[in-house]
Design a protein around this motif. Structure first.
Motif, PDB file in Angstrom:
ATOM      1  N   UNK A 125      -1.379  15.553  -8.417  1.00  0.00           N
ATOM      2  CA  UNK A 125      -0.979  14.160  -8.281  1.00  0.00           C
ATOM      3  C   UNK A 125      -2.038  13.469  -7.194  1.00  0.00           C
ATOM      4  N   UNK A 126      -2.024  12.182  -7.325  1.00  0.00           N
ATOM      5  CA  UNK A 126      -2.645  11.452  -6.553  1.00  0.00           C
ATOM      6  C   UNK A 126      -1.803  10.639  -5.568  1.00  0.00           C
ATOM      7  N   UNK A 127      -2.218  10.154  -4.539  1.00  0.00           N
ATOM      8  CA  UNK A 127      -1.306   9.559  -3.686  1.00  0.00           C
ATOM      9  C   UNK A 127      -0.664   8.060  -4.255  1.00  0.00           C
ATOM     10  N   UNK A 128      -1.291   7.634  -4.918  1.00  0.00           N
ATOM     11  CA  UNK A 128      -0.987   6.501  -5.830  1.00  0.00           C
ATOM     12  C   UNK A 128       0.076   6.817  -6.723  1.00  0.00           C
ATOM     13  N   UNK A 132       4.533   5.886  -6.752  1.00  0.00           N
ATOM     14  CA  UNK A 132       5.202   5.745  -8.002  1.00  0.00           C
ATOM     15  C   UNK A 132       6.434   6.543  -7.810  1.00  0.00           C
ATOM     16  N   UNK A 133       6.520   7.832  -7.489  1.00  0.00           N
ATOM     17  CA  UNK A 133       7.612   8.627  -7.656  1.00  0.00           C
ATOM     18  C   UNK A 133       8.792   8.204  -6.511  1.00  0.00           C
ATOM     19  N   UNK A 134       8.177   7.683  -5.284  1.00  0.00           N
ATOM     20  CA  UNK A 134       9.156   7.569  -4.108  1.00  0.00           C
ATOM     21  C   UNK A 134       9.605   6.064  -4.777  1.00  0.00           C
ATOM     22  N   UNK A 135       8.906   5.161  -5.274  1.00  0.00           N
ATOM     23  CA  UNK A 135       9.729   4.061  -5.439  1.00  0.00           C
ATOM     24  C   UNK A 135      10.668   4.196  -6.898  1.00  0.00           C
ATOM     25  N   UNK A 136      10.300   4.757  -7.987  1.00  0.00           N
ATOM     26  CA  UNK A 136      10.767   4.274  -9.024  1.00  0.00           C
ATOM     27  C   UNK A 136      11.727   5.839  -9.495  1.00  0.00           C
ATOM     28  N   UNK A 137      11.647   6.720  -8.855  1.00  0.00           N
ATOM     29  CA  UNK A 137      12.685   8.165  -8.845  1.00  0.00           C
ATOM     30  C   UNK A 137      13.308   8.242  -7.552  1.00  0.00           C
ATOM     31  N   UNK A 138      13.450   7.216  -6.852  1.00  0.00           N
ATOM     32  CA  UNK A 138      13.980   7.491  -5.356  1.00  0.00           C
ATOM     33  C   UNK A 138      15.304   8.373  -5.487  1.00  0.00           C
ATOM     34  N   UNK A 417       6.790  -1.033   3.927  1.00  0.00           N
ATOM     35  CA  UNK A 417       8.173  -1.664   4.079  1.00  0.00           C
ATOM     36  C   UNK A 417       8.560  -2.124   2.667  1.00  0.00           C
ATOM     37  N   UNK A 418       7.647  -2.594   1.873  1.00  0.00           N
ATOM     38  CA  UNK A 418       7.976  -3.356   0.601  1.00  0.00           C
ATOM     39  C   UNK A 418       8.448  -1.917  -0.401  1.00  0.00           C
ATOM     40  N   UNK A 419       7.607  -1.191  -0.133  1.00  0.00           N
ATOM     41  CA  UNK A 419       7.929   0.167  -1.001  1.00  0.00           C
ATOM     42  C   UNK A 419       9.516   0.866  -0.806  1.00  0.00           C
ATOM     43  N   UNK A 486       0.338  -2.101  -7.392  1.00  0.00           N
ATOM     44  CA  UNK A 486       1.078  -1.972  -6.151  1.00  0.00           C
ATOM     45  C   UNK A 486       0.790  -0.475  -5.637  1.00  0.00           C
ATOM     46  N   UNK A 487       0.764   0.449  -6.225  1.00  0.00           N
ATOM     47  CA  UNK A 487       0.877   1.982  -5.570  1.00  0.00           C
ATOM     48  C   UNK A 487      -0.204   2.034  -4.802  1.00  0.00           C
ATOM     49  N   UNK A 488      -1.449   1.516  -5.037  1.00  0.00           N
ATOM     50  CA  UNK A 488      -2.531   1.788  -4.322  1.00  0.00           C
ATOM     51  C   UNK A 488      -2.616   0.812  -3.207  1.00  0.00           C
ATOM     52  N   UNK A 489      -3.177   1.469  -2.109  1.00  0.00           N
ATOM     53  CA  UNK A 489      -3.337   0.563  -0.866  1.00  0.00           C
ATOM     54  C   UNK A 489      -4.858   0.057  -0.883  1.00  0.00           C
ATOM     55  N   UNK A 490      -5.530   0.528  -1.710  1.00  0.00           N
ATOM     56  CA  UNK A 490      -7.093   0.132  -1.739  1.00  0.00           C
ATOM     57  C   UNK A 490      -7.099  -1.022  -2.739  1.00  0.00           C
ATOM     58  N   UNK A 491      -8.085  -2.024  -2.440  1.00  0.00           N
ATOM     59  CA  UNK A 491      -8.120  -3.389  -3.224  1.00  0.00           C
ATOM     60  C   UNK A 491      -8.387  -3.030  -4.443  1.00  0.00           C
ATOM     61  N   UNK A 492      -7.651  -3.922  -5.382  1.00  0.00           N
ATOM     62  CA  UNK A 492      -7.840  -3.697  -6.960  1.00  0.00           C
ATOM     63  C   UNK A 492      -8.995  -4.440  -7.363  1.00  0.00           C
TER      64      UNK A 492
END
Length: 723
Positions: A125-128, A132-138, A417-419, A486-492
């Motif tokens: 998996x990638x960090x991004x 998504x796991x941490x947010x949507x499968x909490x 924080x938002x995550x 949102x999952x990525x911290x680098x600019x889109x």
């Protein structure tokens, strides 16, 4: 005996593939995994078997004690590396009942559902996607990862000192807190300088030590060359007449070659040019482009072509193929201009020579044609000097850039924080502060800083406070968090998707217009239709060449590289890997340096009210010097303009009678009690990272001061200046 401790199916795999023995790093890694509970840092040269060093003992542990959830998370920095490792692991695990699940944006939902339904084995998996796991499968994380044993982080150097690396550390700490189980971590890299920095990073938020086995490796044979060209091209020039592109064509003709460029635009132009020459000479089209704006299908086509044995293929890439993707029969790497760092040089060199052959890397440097009237700093072949410096720093000193930790990762502070709020639904301010501020990544964020930060997010409606004093997402915050970007911290990249006959080609950052032409995937396209609502462009293929550009930073160059460039200019050492033209060009600029004296002194009078500063310092120190001059010298020296090229030289325009005062003014300033805050105005807080616009002004200003400037390094280096 270590070999006998490996799982039986692994022993059979080793026998069937005719391995003579386990390599030293593999033996050492097995001992750490089998005999300790420590984290493991595997720092070894390319093609020394790092992947197997990590997975052979880890898979054995999984086989002996089957986890009740996903047992291993493999973190890859890019999708191509995950795809490559998936193929390698599948071969190894064919005889075992240990599934491997790749998980990123290009993987089908049906494959992902298998992992969710029966979570076990290895998740790649990638960090991004992990975010998504941490947010949507909490609420399902304990079932999915409750018995997680290992986290393997490939190409760990790409995460060190970056906001993305900080994000990964936050994710791993959050996962351990939720599951109540501390996993072991394994980091892999071929390009680490200071092991202690990497060890400290790897052990963050854990109570386990890190062991880095130190083993001797065989010396690799290396073939290096640097060629130099002047750029004589005009708009009417034919590609086939260009000595530069003709040289690259000859270097790569009928070979398996990777061409590395430092930006996407250059990869496009070189492949378009090589394809044109091949067409003119009735040679086969073996050319591909591989970068982040190329469609996944075309990137996979390029990867497959590069892996196919006994068939020539040439791919131009940025860092997307710099990392450990195994192209076993790659014959040569061609580097256009200088890489940005020693680490990048080593990564790119390491793509070749992976099957016992000599590593083969050819540099091709170009500079604009100049005359005696050309300003002095533009008469210096910076790319040639930088290439030599980077090679020599490693060959002579085995030096690789150390990383600098991010002190105030505020964009990530917003993101995490938002995550956490999105994952939990609602949370008390006290519990949120505890979860955030206990993460090592945010150790420099004070309670007062975080309170200011939360109040600001409430003011801009990104979070809200409920009647029960719990925090939830606000309406503005929901719009940010609910987007998959949102999952990525680098600019889109806000780019237009490009389609030809229904097939994805890639994406472009430029604003297209019907009838205009541009280059992408090494070909030229004409715009047929633009759908601004869907941000999509329909195109047709046309003959000829057209340019394209993407916005993007140029990277950071370390001061040690500039110091080495200065040393090379002042010496008479000859380098066997320089071509005749490159050697001649080096001698010319050495003669110029001796004549003008810009190696001995840092400030040079160009006449007519112009002054050139050769700082011989890296990107960050140069940036700090520029601010020092702008903040304190503009009035006293009556400076009219400040220009130059970071980090090579600064140009000042000022009264002629003030030029002699530049040296004394700058050195005197560095002896005064100037603090970093003095270099940034009270009204200034640059928004650099993805979510900086949602960070309160005082915090953003502090982050810029301490993470993007380095006054201490500047003072140290100016202390060595000569007038």
């Amino acid at each position: 005996m270590t070999f006998s401790r490996l799982a039986n199916f692994i022993q059979e795999y080793i026998y069937s593939h005719n391995w003579q023995e386990l390599r030293p790093i593999q033996l050492a890694a097995c001992e750490v995994i089998f005999d300790t509970d420590a984290h493991l840092l595997i720092a070894a040269a390319t093609a020394e078997g790092k992947t197997e060093a990590a997975f052979l003992p880890v898979i054995t542990v999984l086989q002996e004690q089957q986890p009740q959830s996903i047992g291993v998370i493999y973190i890859g920095p890019i999708k191509a590396l995950i795809n490559d490792q998936f193929e390698r692991l599948n071969g190894l695990l064919k005889e075992a009942d240990i599934p491997v699940f790749p998980w990123h944006g290009d993987i089908s939902q049906s494959s992902k559902n298998k992992a969710l339904k029966s979570p076990r084995g290895i998740l790649q998996i990638t960090p991004e996607s992990l975010e998504s796991f941490l947010i949507n499968k909490n609420h399902d994380l304990v079932r999915l990862f409750g018995d997680l044993r290992f986290v393997i982080i490939d190409e760990i150097h790409t995460f060190l000192g970056t906001e993305r690396g900080c994000q990964l550390l936050c994710q791993l700490a959050r996962l351990a807190n939720i599951t109540g189980k501390q996993h072991r971590r394994i980091g892999l890299s071929a390009t680490l300088g200071d092991y202690s920095l990497a060890e400290a990073w790897l052990s963050s938020d854990t109570n386990k030590r890190v062991i880095t086995p130190l083993v001797e490796t065989k010396k690799r044979q290396i073939k290096l060359s640097i060629e130099h060209f002047y750029d004589y091209e005009t708009e009417d020039s034919l590609v086939s007449d260009s000595p530069y592109y003709r040289h690259v064509f000859n270097l790569s003709k009928a070979r398996k070659c990777l061409i590395f460029a430092n930006n996407k635009s250059k990869t496009e132009s070189v492949i378009s040019s090589l394809r044109q020459i091949a067409t003119d000479e009735q040679e086969p089209d073996i050319y591909h482009v591989h970068h982040g704006s190329i469609s996944p299908s075309l990137r996979q086509t390029a990867e497959s072509a590069m892996r196919e044995k006994n068939k020539p293929a040439v791919t131009a890439a940025t860092l997307t193929l710099e990392l450990g993707v195994d192209i076993g029969n790659l014959e040569r790497v061609i580097q256009l201009e200088s890489p940005m760092s020693v680490a990048s040089f080593l990564q790119r060199l390491g793509r070749t020579g992976r099957r016992g052959e000599a590593a083969d890397m050819r540099f091709v440097c170009a500079e604009n044609v100049f005359s005696s009237e050309t300003p002095l700093p533009e008469q210096i072949p910076w790319q040639l000097l930088q290439s030599i410096a980077i090679i020599q720093l490693y060959m002579e000193e085995r030096w690789v850039e150390p990383f600098k930790p991010v002190k105030y990762p505020l964009s990530l502070l917003y993101h995490q924080t938002m995550s956490i709020i999105a994952a939990t639904g609602e949370i008390s301010p006290a519990l949120l502060a505890k979860q955030i501020l206990t993460l090592s990544t945010f150790s420099s964020i004070s309670q007062d800083d975080f309170k200011l930060f939360l109040n600001y997010l409430i003011d801009i409606n990104h979070i809200q406070k409920t009647d029960k004093s719990k925090l939830i997402l606000g309406l503005a915050g929901e719009k940010i968090v609910n987007r998959f970007q949102f999952y990525a911290v680098f600019p889109e990249n806000l780019e237009f998707a490009v389609k030809h006959a229904g097939k994805d080609i890639g994406s472009i950052a430029m604003m297209p217009s019907v009838g205009s032409q541009f280059g992408l995937a090494g070909r030229t396209w004409r715009v047929l239709e633009v759908d601004f609502r869907k941000k999509a462009v329909s195109v047709e293929a046309v003959e000829g060449q057209a340019g394209i550009s993407w916005r993007g930073g140029s990277g950071v160059i370390h001061s040690q590289v500039l110091q080495k460039m200065r040393q090379i200019l002042g010496e008479e050492t000859e380098y066997v890997y320089l071509s005749k033209k490159a050697s001649q060009r080096l001698q010319e600029v050495r003669n110029l340096a001796q004549e003008k004296g810009f190696v001995q002194k840092n400030i040079f009078d160009l006449g007519k009210g112009k002054c050139c500063i050769f700082p011989w310092m890296g990107t960050v120190a140069y940036r700090t010097l520029e601010r020092l001059i702008n903040s304190f010298c503009r009035d006293t020296l009556q400076i009219k303009s400040i220009g130059g090229t970071n980090p090579y030289y600064l140009l000042l325009k000022l009264p002629q009678d003030k030029i002699d005062d530049v040296y004394s003014e700058i050195t005197a300033l560095c002896n005064q009690r100037i603090i970093p805050e003095h270099l940034v105005s009270e009204t200034e807080a640059p928004e650099i990272n993805k979510y900086d616009e949602f960070v309160p002004f005082p915090l953003l200003r502090k982050a810029f001061i301490y993470d993007y400037l380095d006054l201490e390094e500047l003072k140290q280096m100016i202390g060595e200046w000569k007038s």
